[in-house]
Design an enzyme around this catalytic site. Sequence first.
Site, mmCIF file in Angstrom:
data_model
loop_
_atom_site.group_PDB
_atom_site.id
_atom_site.type_symbol
_atom_site.label_atom_id
_atom_site.label_comp_id
_atom_site.label_asym_id
_atom_site.label_seq_id
_atom_site.Cartn_x
_atom_site.Cartn_y
_atom_site.Cartn_z
ATOM 1 N N ASP A 182 36.702 43.116 49.015
ATOM 2 C CA ASP A 182 37.719 43.409 50.404
ATOM 3 C C ASP A 182 37.924 41.949 51.182
ATOM 4 O O ASP A 182 37.077 41.293 51.231
ATOM 5 C CB ASP A 182 36.818 44.107 51.240
ATOM 6 C CG ASP A 182 37.589 44.239 52.698
ATOM 7 O OD1 ASP A 182 38.452 44.258 52.912
ATOM 8 O OD2 ASP A 182 36.581 44.883 53.655
ATOM 9 N N SER A 200 35.414 48.596 59.867
ATOM 10 C CA SER A 200 36.181 47.794 60.061
ATOM 11 C C SER A 200 36.188 47.273 61.693
ATOM 12 O O SER A 200 35.104 46.852 61.972
ATOM 13 C CB SER A 200 37.737 48.417 59.898
ATOM 14 O OG SER A 200 38.698 47.213 59.715
ATOM 15 N N HIS A 256 37.778 47.947 51.025
ATOM 16 C CA HIS A 256 37.300 47.808 52.456
ATOM 17 C C HIS A 256 36.504 49.324 52.811
ATOM 18 O O HIS A 256 37.207 50.359 52.666
ATOM 19 C CB HIS A 256 38.737 48.058 53.257
ATOM 20 C CG HIS A 256 38.593 47.614 54.784
ATOM 21 N ND1 HIS A 256 37.924 46.710 55.135
ATOM 22 C CD2 HIS A 256 39.104 48.050 55.909
ATOM 23 C CE1 HIS A 256 37.999 46.441 56.505
ATOM 24 N NE2 HIS A 256 38.909 47.347 56.864
#
Lengths: 488, 488
Positions: free
Chosen positions: B423, B172, B448
């Site tokens: 995602d 991320s 994710h």
Amino acid sequence: MAVELKLPVAAVTIATAALALLTGTSALPGAPAGQTEQFDYQTRYFQQKVDHFGFAEVATFNQRYLIADRYWNHNGGPILFYTGNEGDITWFCNNTGFMWDVSKELEAMLVFAEHRYYGESMPFGEKSFGNLTNLNYFTSEQAMADFAVLIRSLKQTIPGAKTSPVIAIGGSYGGMLAAWFRMKYPNIVVGALAASAPIWLFENLTACGDFYAVVTNDFLKSGQGCADSIRNSWDAINNLSSTAEGLTFLSHAFHLCSPLQASDVASFKSWLSDTWVNLAMVDYPYEADFLQPLPAWPIKAVCTFLKDPSLPAESLLKNIFQAVNVYFNYTGNAECLNISQTATSNLDDQGWYYQTCTEMVMPTCSDGVKDMFEPVPWDFQLFSDNCKKEWGIRPRPDWITTVYGGKNINSHSNIIFSNGGLDPWASGGVTKSISDTLIAIIIPEGAHHLDLRSRNDKDPISVQKARALEVEYIKKWIQEAKNEPMPF
Amino acid sequence: MAVELKLPVAAVTIATAALALLTGTSALPGAPAGQTEQFDYQTRYFQQKVDHFGFAEVATFNQRYLIADRYWNHNGGPILFYTGNEGDITWFCNNTGFMWDVSKELEAMLVFAEHRYYGESMPFGEKSFGNLTNLNYFTSEQAMADFAVLIRSLKQTIPGAKTSPVIAIGGSYGGMLAAWFRMKYPNIVVGALAASAPIWLFENLTACGDFYAVVTNDFLKSGQGCADSIRNSWDAINNLSSTAEGLTFLSHAFHLCSPLQASDVASFKSWLSDTWVNLAMVDYPYEADFLQPLPAWPIKAVCTFLKDPSLPAESLLKNIFQAVNVYFNYTGNAECLNISQTATSNLDDQGWYYQTCTEMVMPTCSDGVKDMFEPVPWDFQLFSDNCKKEWGIRPRPDWITTVYGGKNINSHSNIIFSNGGLDPWASGGVTKSISDTLIAIIIPEGAHHLDLRSRNDKDPISVQKARALEVEYIKKWIQEAKNEPMPF
């Protein structure tokens, strides 16, 4: 305006370090000058953020840049971007004839961007050097962020420039910036010509004695007995200056404007050392006026006076005077010599001094064996203490190698490192190619970034070849960029 | 501690932007968690400079980092370095099972470095968020400088680590940092695994609607009528909430802890939108507890309640409640639902909010056609005004693309960009390989950064293959580094 910027060097600063830091030892000028030419450019100003790396300070300032597009191909022609260094950008502009010489062939726009805290590009106007807070944005990272933001704006606002490939070009500290700029912003510049850029003169990447060894070698090659005469001069000075009689002799022999005092002797020796270093930097093959007006191959001219190192002290020093007089009085106009001055009277070294006391720590030393100077070890603590005294700050000697990679730069691409074989700064330069796209060029007959100077009939073949190779690589980068445009 | 960090998104913030910025819409968590494992590491602290890019501020702070060397080859074995993102580093450490799973095979040391201004790594202690001056050093550049300085120190001080190749790994925002860290400090890390890193979700690099389109697609694929039910729910809510009776119905139907007021409706819709986005992020193939405890393939579970989009408003919304109840009450322990909460109660989004209001501006929008959300254009001015109101600063939306290259990153090397097909953050990820050394990996069944999670029996083949490929590249980088060591 000619600018000489100072590298505090241990070899001549140990005795009077604080003073030597100010009066300087070896000069790190930004770009070469022959007969200074006047080129046709427009002066513009770009509103830059004072702080690119924080959000509390919202002030802006006007960064000066110069632009010339006479030969530019308005349909995406390349931009040659001079990454301005430690001085007034008009001086760099007028003394980087190479860019002007090649602009027609490359159909290139020329842009010369002034480095913040120099020339007119003062983040806080006259108060820019007023306190540490105002000085806080005076770093190479901020300067390169200025360049990146400026280039992006130029490409967005100048019709026809959107896909223009940009090449960074610089000499000396400007050469370091050009190389680092390509490393850090390969999205902004497709390649860089880093002329006489001592990017490895940091931390322990280069032996600290190499710088003075190159200077010495220039004198060794330029006349029998020359380097030895200088090497022997220090003891002669030390002996003579120990008596009032000797000091008077020295004052007369060197035509000094002010009589030499015992407390001046260290400065006197620094002044001589600086002169030898400066001569090595500007040992150009034709008459030129960079740091001083000088004859072609000035070290050879100097060495004609230094053939016999075995002379007794007084005779030896009379010859030393004749030698430095070549440097300080080639025009014949000097009535006396001033030991507080080693180069042009347009010195503007305050900014560079701050930079050496923050990021730009370049260790140097001398041993009197591999070089012709008095032995002085590198003493970081003393250096740091002087910075603390002068500026209230201490340098971070390991930051440059951390942030710009030290010798681990092989993953980068499209950088030419050009080096002059006579240039002491080449001691910290990249002198061997690292890869197919990280190219080292040696110009054996070249002093400090000779290749960035205007073409001259007396240019040695080596610099002509170097420039041709540089243009070839620049064309290659431009072509590659055309095949894979980087619109921004 | 689970951390959910917030991306202010236009789609749900137009009505109550200031609030939505705080309560968030779509979450950008740092690393995946299954059943949170407890790994065996040592906690250490490193003295960092508060300001790497200026010399006026001389304060230092203790950066926390975690280190595990059980399987490390003490003779130059590699270091896997987690580039900590927006939260407590112990949480990232315990939730990045991939690194632990591969440490034995790679004989690797693991280091997890906390990002400044998160967890315990507060530059000014409790006053770090006290004013803009203290917040001034809260940037991705400073964080990466911390990483560089820390790694250099580790290599200099840990016996046997001098030539250890270092690999950056992150998910991320941590994945963005891993990628950017390799781009900016290739002298420090030989390669990077950037998992679910939306480095192209800035400026205009990605169409602003793509993020919500991915969310919508997840629901489209997970059950007939599912996305349309959600798309139709907004009008149903708007109609019902226009009367007091309707508000009472909604309060009851959704088992809200506090009765819904007319002024809460925008927040209520934001809360629902956030929930759909969060579900898309954590649509993992097995039971997990990341943002909330959830069943395997939670969107499928949700969609079992949303088969008929043509139902009348009240029936439709009763089904919507059943759907969100899967997310908020899988354990069956919730007595009522709280619209100020969309994920774990350990939210720690203040820091990320600051970052979105400075560097991390990611434009998003929805149109209700390509997505199932209410149409909301991207409104930078509104966004900026809210930042000004909340923090006293305005974001710089074009800085990230300038400093980290935008789409012009092809000159870099040794970065894996892994993306989950489910995602929404993959909309701003690098999903096609750029070169032989800039590799995109798609995990079609992945949400994710599924690949950074611990191995699980229910892992789809695609993530198993992705991890194998990642290890293969990491081994290749290590081998190349062994052939050409980068001692520092």
